[in-house]
Enzyme design. Structure first.
Site, mmCIF file in Angstrom:
data_model
loop_
_atom_site.group_PDB
_atom_site.id
_atom_site.type_symbol
_atom_site.label_atom_id
_atom_site.label_comp_id
_atom_site.label_asym_id
_atom_site.label_seq_id
_atom_site.Cartn_x
_atom_site.Cartn_y
_atom_site.Cartn_z
ATOM 1 N N ARG A 84 6.630 -4.286 12.497
ATOM 2 C CA ARG A 84 5.927 -4.156 11.207
ATOM 3 C C ARG A 84 6.908 -4.282 10.050
ATOM 4 N NH1 ARG A 84 1.170 -0.750 10.045
ATOM 5 N NH2 ARG A 84 -0.179 -0.802 11.844
ATOM 6 N N ARG A 97 7.301 1.769 1.330
ATOM 7 C CA ARG A 97 7.596 0.339 1.480
ATOM 8 C C ARG A 97 8.059 -0.243 0.152
ATOM 9 N NH1 ARG A 97 7.883 -1.299 6.800
ATOM 10 N NH2 ARG A 97 5.988 -0.833 7.906
ATOM 11 N N SER A 122 -0.904 -5.072 5.305
ATOM 12 C CA SER A 122 -1.277 -5.395 6.677
ATOM 13 C C SER A 122 -2.792 -5.568 6.771
ATOM 14 C CB SER A 122 -0.807 -4.295 7.622
ATOM 15 O OG SER A 122 -1.415 -3.080 7.260
ATOM 16 N N ARG A 164 2.629 11.636 -8.601
ATOM 17 C CA ARG A 164 1.868 11.838 -7.345
ATOM 18 C C ARG A 164 2.528 11.159 -6.147
ATOM 19 N NH1 ARG A 164 -4.094 12.899 -7.815
ATOM 20 N NH2 ARG A 164 -4.395 13.630 -9.921
ATOM 21 N N ARG A 222 -0.555 -8.419 -3.819
ATOM 22 C CA ARG A 222 -0.624 -7.387 -2.774
ATOM 23 C C ARG A 222 0.149 -7.880 -1.564
ATOM 24 N NH1 ARG A 222 -2.443 -3.894 0.805
ATOM 25 N NH2 ARG A 222 -3.770 -4.567 2.528
ATOM 26 N N GLU A 255 -8.997 -5.665 5.694
ATOM 27 C CA GLU A 255 -8.057 -4.724 5.088
ATOM 28 C C GLU A 255 -8.859 -3.918 4.074
ATOM 29 O OE1 GLU A 255 -8.673 -6.132 1.940
ATOM 30 O OE2 GLU A 255 -6.556 -6.173 1.365
ATOM 31 N N GLY A 305 0.826 -1.210 0.000
ATOM 32 C CA GLY A 305 0.000 0.000 0.000
ATOM 33 C C GLY A 305 0.859 1.258 0.000
ATOM 34 N N ASP A 362 -2.851 -5.487 13.596
ATOM 35 C CA ASP A 362 -3.677 -5.105 14.748
ATOM 36 C C ASP A 362 -4.806 -6.113 14.891
ATOM 37 O OD1 ASP A 362 -4.318 -3.318 12.240
ATOM 38 O OD2 ASP A 362 -6.211 -3.521 13.306
HETATM 39 N N1 ADE Z 1 -5.281 -2.653 7.735
HETATM 40 C C1 ADE Z 1 -4.603 -2.989 8.844
HETATM 41 N N2 ADE Z 1 -5.408 -2.969 9.912
HETATM 42 C C2 ADE Z 1 -6.649 -2.611 9.454
HETATM 43 C C3 ADE Z 1 -7.882 -2.408 10.054
HETATM 44 N N3 ADE Z 1 -8.021 -2.570 11.368
HETATM 45 N N4 ADE Z 1 -8.929 -2.038 9.287
HETATM 46 C C4 ADE Z 1 -8.762 -1.863 7.970
HETATM 47 N N5 ADE Z 1 -7.622 -2.036 7.338
HETATM 48 C C5 ADE Z 1 -6.565 -2.414 8.070
#
Ligand code: ADE
Length: 234
Positions: free
Chosen positions: A217, A24, A90, A43, A87, A179, A20, A204
């Protein structure tokens, strides 16, 4: 050159890894590719092309969310001939047995809507990963000593989501994580008949509220790059 990608024909490899975050992309290109050179900066969305074990590879940012990813995936495939898009990103865990840092390989991705939804009219399209890539990614992960979770995820349009009932329903229906990109990646790839996969690590946890710190991470991101490269050329 396209509206969003300032590359020349031939600058983009058939295999594209898509984090994303464009920073990175730069980090991964410097760390994993030989002879990496920048092929896009429009951009601030960086793309780099180099080789990995002799195979040409592009690592190009997708931006956050399906609207952004859709633009880059469409142009990479339609205008630059990308045929394998992976892709690397996270996600937030939605099951108790999915832990921070775990690797998830998304077999499919549910969504409320994607940029493609209106094109498909009333059709409820079921986006799915390329089976050969998915299988190769399982082997690549296992070879690194990691046991990935393989299953369905949820691609959301809303990071700060207040619909607790929706999250709870998805958990009850077995969604591994949330995600914001994969459902559109798989749909665009299907439209053009190319291969796609999402390799994710849990940053998370929606149930426990736990989250990774930034150092961890970065190392989990490196692990995803290795699994994605192993899958692409496995
Ligand atoms: N990417 C990583 N954590 C996320 C979350 N809690 N909600 C949406 N996209 C995420």
């Amino acid at each position: 050159m396209t509206i969003h990608i300032g590359a020349e024909p031939g600058d983009i490899a058939p295999t594209v890894l898509m984090p994303g975050d464009p920073k990175r992309a730069e980090w991964a290109a410097q760390r994993f590719l030989d002879n990496a050179r920048q092929v896009n900066a429009v951009r601030g969305m960086s793309g780099y092309t180099g080789t990995w074990q002799g195979h040409p590879v592009t690592i190009h940012g997708s931006g956050m969310g399906m609207a952004s990813l859709s633009i880059y995936a469409n142009e990479l495939i339609r205008d630059f001939g990308a045929t394998t898009l992976i892709r690397i990103g996270s996600c937030g865990a939605m099951q108790h047995d999915v832990k921070l840092r775990d690797v998830i390989l998304a077999m499919t991705a549910s969504s409320i809507s994607t940029p493609s939804s209106n094109m498909l009219r009333e059709l409820n399209f079921a986006p799915c990963a390329d089976w050969g890539l998915l299988r190769a990614a399982v082997h690549a992960a296992e070879a690194k000593g990691s046991t990935p979770h393989v299953g369905g995820i949820y691609s959301s349009d809303t990071f700060y989501d207040e619909r607790a009932d929706l999250t709870e329903a998805l958990t009850r229906h077995g969604a591994l994580a949330v995600e914001m990109e994969t459902a559109e990646l798989y749909t665009v790839a299907a439209r053009y008949g190319v291969r796609a996969l999402a390799v994710l690590t849990v940053s998370d946890h929606l149930i426990t509220g736990a989250a990774l710190d930034s150092g961890v991470r970065e190392s989990s991101f490196g692990e995803m790059v290795e699994i994605a490269l192993g899958a692409a050329f496995g």
